[in-house]
Design an enzyme around this catalytic site. Structure first.
Site, PDB file in Angstrom:
ATOM      1  N   CYS A   1      -6.609   1.622   4.974  1.00 41.17           N
ATOM      2  CA  CYS A   1      -7.210   0.389   5.477  1.00 41.17           C
ATOM      3  C   CYS A   1      -6.784   0.210   6.934  1.00 41.17           C
ATOM      4  O   CYS A   1      -5.958   0.961   7.456  1.00 41.17           O
ATOM      5  CB  CYS A   1      -6.757  -0.809   4.627  1.00 41.17           C
ATOM      6  SG  CYS A   1      -5.030  -1.283   4.869  1.00 41.17           S
TER       7      CYS A   1
ATOM      8  N   GLU B   1       0.643   3.981   1.805  1.00 41.91           N
ATOM      9  CA  GLU B   1       1.022   4.403   3.151  1.00 41.91           C
ATOM     10  C   GLU B   1       2.199   3.569   3.652  1.00 41.91           C
ATOM     11  O   GLU B   1       3.139   4.089   4.261  1.00 41.91           O
ATOM     12  CB  GLU B   1      -0.157   4.230   4.122  1.00 41.91           C
ATOM     13  CG  GLU B   1      -1.402   4.984   3.724  1.00 41.91           C
ATOM     14  CD  GLU B   1      -2.382   4.170   2.898  1.00 41.91           C
ATOM     15  OE1 GLU B   1      -3.597   4.360   3.073  1.00 41.91           O
ATOM     16  OE2 GLU B   1      -1.947   3.339   2.065  1.00 41.91           O
TER      17      GLU B   1
ATOM     18  N   CYS C   1      -2.942  -0.380   7.408  1.00 44.93           N
ATOM     19  CA  CYS C   1      -2.179   0.867   7.299  1.00 44.93           C
ATOM     20  C   CYS C   1      -2.441   1.776   8.502  1.00 44.93           C
ATOM     21  O   CYS C   1      -1.532   2.457   8.985  1.00 44.93           O
ATOM     22  CB  CYS C   1      -2.498   1.576   5.992  1.00 44.93           C
ATOM     23  SG  CYS C   1      -1.825   0.713   4.554  1.00 44.93           S
TER      24      CYS C   1
ATOM     25  N   HIS D   1       0.821  -1.202   0.000  1.00 46.62           N
ATOM     26  CA  HIS D   1       0.000   0.000   0.000  1.00 46.62           C
ATOM     27  C   HIS D   1       0.859   1.257   0.000  1.00 46.62           C
ATOM     28  O   HIS D   1       1.996   1.251   0.463  1.00 46.62           O
ATOM     29  CB  HIS D   1      -0.930   0.007   1.202  1.00 46.62           C
ATOM     30  CG  HIS D   1      -2.028  -1.007   1.098  1.00 46.62           C
ATOM     31  ND1 HIS D   1      -3.088  -1.028   1.964  1.00 46.62           N
ATOM     32  CD2 HIS D   1      -2.241  -2.023   0.220  1.00 46.62           C
ATOM     33  CE1 HIS D   1      -3.910  -2.017   1.633  1.00 46.62           C
ATOM     34  NE2 HIS D   1      -3.402  -2.631   0.576  1.00 46.62           N
TER      35      HIS D   1
END
Length: 157
Positions: free
Chosen positions: A106, A80, A109, A78
Site C-alpha cells: 500500500c 512490510e 508501506c 502490515h
C-alpha cells in the site's frame, strides 16, 4: 537437476511467512533480503499484546470497508511494516536490501520502504486498485519494482 532461482526461493518463503497471519481478510508475508541472506520477516497481524482479529473480529468487515481503504481503522500491522520493525528492533540495517512481498504494498508501506532505503521490491500478486499509485510512487523514487511470477519445480527439477 534444475534448482529454484533465488527470487522464487525467497518469494515462496514470503508465502510461507504469510501463513502466520491472523488477518481475516488477507494473508500477507514479507522478507527483507541482502546478498541472498534473510535479514527480517513479517506478516500482517495485530501488534504484540493486542488480541488478534481471529479473536476480536474485523472492524473493517463489520463496517463494510472495501479492501485497500481506511487502513487507520484496522489494528493490524502490515507485513512490510512488521519486517521493517523487526529489523529495527534487532539492530539490523536494511539499506540497499531487497524486499519480497506476497502482494503489492500500500502507499503507507511504500513510503516506509523508501525511507529504509530498500532498493527493490518483488511482489507476486496485486493488492487493490490503489496499489498502482504506490508502485508508480516507488518507481518514480527509483525503487525497483518487479512482478515476480514463480516457476514451479517438482522435487526432481
Amino acid at each position: 537437476m534444475k534448482r529454484v532461482d533465488w527470487d522464487s526461493y525467497f518469494m515462496k518463503m514470503a508465502f510461507h511467512v504469510a501463513s502466520r497471519s491472523t488477518c481475516l481478510r488477507r494473508k500477507v508475508g514479507a522478507l527483507i533480503v541482502m546478498d541472498h541472506h534473510i535479514l527480517s520477516t513479517g506478516y500482517n497481524g495485530a501488534p504484540r499484546g493486542v488480541d488478534h482479529c481471529v479473536i476480536r473480529g474485523c472492524v473493517r468487515e463489520r463496517m463494510n470497508i472495501p479492501s485497500g481503504e481506511r487502513h487507520e481503522m484496522c489494528c493490524g500491522v502490515h507485513a512490510e511494516q512488521n519486517a521493517i520493525i523487526q529489523a529495527a528492533v534487532y539492530g539490523t540495517a536494511v539499506s540497499g536490501a531487497s524486499m519480497y512481498i506476497t502482494n503489492v504494498p500500500c502507499m503507507i508501506c511504500a513510503k516506509m520502504i523508501v525511507n529504509t532505503k530498500i532498493r527493490e521490491i518483488f511482489f507476486a500478486t496485486d493488492y487493490c486498485k490503489q496499489d498502482y499509485s504506490a508502485l508508480a510512487f516507488l518507481k518514480d523514487i527509483g525503487v525497483g519494482c518487479h512482478h515476480h511470477r514463480m516457476e514451479v519445480y517438482d522435487e526432481k527439477g
